[in-house]
Design a protein around this motif. Structure first.
Motif, short mmCIF file in Angstrom:
data_model
loop_
_atom_site.label_atom_id
_atom_site.label_comp_id
_atom_site.label_asym_id
_atom_site.label_seq_id
_atom_site.Cartn_x
_atom_site.Cartn_y
_atom_site.Cartn_z
N VAL A 33 -27.58 -11.03 -1.69
CA VAL A 33 -27.32 -12.14 -0.76
C VAL A 33 -25.98 -12.79 -1.10
N ALA A 34 -25.70 -12.92 -2.38
CA ALA A 34 -24.42 -13.52 -2.78
C ALA A 34 -23.24 -12.66 -2.32
N LEU A 35 -23.45 -11.36 -2.27
CA LEU A 35 -22.35 -10.45 -1.90
C LEU A 35 -22.14 -10.36 -0.39
N VAL A 36 -23.25 -10.22 0.37
CA VAL A 36 -23.09 -9.92 1.80
C VAL A 36 -23.79 -10.92 2.71
N GLU A 77 -27.45 -13.50 3.58
CA GLU A 77 -28.88 -13.32 3.86
C GLU A 77 -29.12 -12.43 5.10
N ALA A 78 -28.35 -12.65 6.15
CA ALA A 78 -28.61 -11.92 7.40
C ALA A 78 -28.44 -10.41 7.21
N THR A 79 -27.43 -10.01 6.46
CA THR A 79 -27.21 -8.57 6.23
C THR A 79 -28.32 -7.98 5.39
N VAL A 80 -28.77 -8.71 4.38
CA VAL A 80 -29.86 -8.20 3.54
C VAL A 80 -31.13 -8.04 4.38
N VAL A 81 -31.42 -9.01 5.22
CA VAL A 81 -32.61 -8.91 6.08
C VAL A 81 -32.50 -7.69 7.00
N ARG A 82 -31.29 -7.45 7.50
CA ARG A 82 -31.05 -6.30 8.38
C ARG A 82 -31.38 -4.98 7.64
N TYR A 83 -30.93 -4.88 6.41
CA TYR A 83 -31.20 -3.66 5.64
C TYR A 83 -32.68 -3.52 5.32
N GLU A 84 -33.34 -4.64 5.03
CA GLU A 84 -34.78 -4.58 4.73
C GLU A 84 -35.55 -4.06 5.95
N LYS A 85 -35.16 -4.57 7.12
CA LYS A 85 -35.84 -4.14 8.34
C LYS A 85 -35.56 -2.65 8.61
N TYR A 86 -34.33 -2.25 8.40
CA TYR A 86 -33.93 -0.85 8.63
C TYR A 86 -34.69 0.09 7.70
#
Ligand SMILES: C[S@@+](CC[C@H](N)C(=O)[O-])C[C@H]1O[C@@H](n2cnc3c(N)ncnc32)[C@H](O)[C@@H]1O
Length: 312
Positions: free
Chosen positions: A266-269, A271-280
């Protein structure tokens, strides 16, 4: 003598116009590829294994660690393509260069050439200064090798070679153009090892727009039948495996590893991007589990001109 490829109808279609980035036959554009792969090398390093493999591993036992299964996958493609000891090997869609490194350091390959459309990946491989490794920021369509290759490997890139909206025939023509180039670039009798996600019982209409809009823009999956049609007369299919359950397990590992480093991610990219990868990861795990997607590994051999029966 009659060339084997002359015996089948030429289905290459018109060459794409390099000046027209909207040409669907060029596959995903460099911008679309960068949308996914240039999220940040540090982010991917958090949850990929140390080889940097961003594709399905090859599992054998319940005890395998991710790195072990990824190394086995790399070895599978090196062996199946006949790369060991070759003077020159091409990796189409080389990612962060794990295969290139292994080829020159452990399999006596003189020159390993990698193609990628990701600036971040190309910069990462270049910065390692590996003797014998050459990375090019180049679409395979634009590749013009100065000498033939003894072997070609392509892992997890074929999924980007056709855009949505093409008819079956147009897709086959697009893939056939790819295989025709590979055939031309290989030495006689050269081998090729290809790995790609394929549609299983589902088609593009059954997939939600999330993948096209947020994960892999401008990329439509192939069907096995389309791959077979496009190979006809160019390559012999030596072996084919469908390892879809291997991808479910690989994704499960990536999900676990991302979860373990979530705060750093989350610090790097964000919260929204991390959530996107989790969903993917979650959606793909379901797809491989139920068989709406498959994972094809094809071992191919270049077909050579054959004398026609009855002719001297
Ligand atoms: C999922 S990654 C796989 C990377 C690597 N083979 C691995 O297994 O880790 C897909 C790769 O294909 C590359 N790629 C996609 N379309 C391409 C094209 N038209 N020409 C060259 N490389 C392409 C991307 O830049 C990326 O390196």
């Amino acid at each position: 003598m009659q060339a084997a490829q002359d015996a089948v109808p030429a289905a290459a279609g018109p060459e794409p116009d390099p000046a027209d980035p909207s040409d669907a036959g060029r596959g995903a554009s460099a911008e679309a590829i960068r949308h996914h792969y240039d999220v940040g090398n540090a982010f991917y390093r958090l949850w990929l294994d140390p080889t940097g493999s961003y594709s399905c591993a090859l599992w054998e036992t319940g005890e395998d660690a991710l790195e072990q299964a990824q190394v086995r996958k790399l070895e599978h493609h090196i062996r199946e393509s006949g790369a060991p000891g070759a003077a020159r090997v091409l990796d189409i869609g080389c990612g962060w260069g794990g295969l290139l490194q292994r080829l020159v350091q452990q399999h006596g390959v003189g020159c390993a050439v990698g193609l990628t459309l990701s600036e971040a990946q190309a910069a990462f491989v270049t910065a390692q200064h590996l003797p014998g490794v050459e990375v090019r920021l180049e679409n395979w369509l634009d590749h013009r090798p100065e000498a033939p290759y003894g072997a070609i490997v392509s892992i997890g890139a074929f999924e980007h070679f056709a855009r949505h909206g093409l008819s079956r025939q147009q897709k086959v023509e697009t893939y056939r153009r790819f295989f025709r180039h590979c055939h031309d670039w290989l030495e006689p009798g050269g081998g090729m090892s290809l790995q790609s996600i394929v549609y299983g019982w589902a088609g593009s209409k059954e997939f939600c727009s999330f993948f096209d809009e947020e994960i892999f823009p401008e990329s439509d999956l192939p069907r096995l039948g389309e791959i077979f049609d496009s190979l006809d007369g160019l390559f012999e299919v030596v072996r084919l495996r469908n390892d879809r359950e291997h991808y479910e397990r690989t994704l499960s590992q990536w999900r676990q590893r991302l979860r373990a480093r979530r705060a750093e991610a989350v610090a790097l990219v964000g919260e929204a991007t991390v959530v996107r990868y989790e969903k993917y990861f979650q959606l793909c795990m379901i797809g491989f589990h139920v068989g709406s997607m498959g994972l094809a590994r094809l071992s191919l051999r270049r077909l050579e001109p054959q004398p026609r029966p009855g002719r001297a």
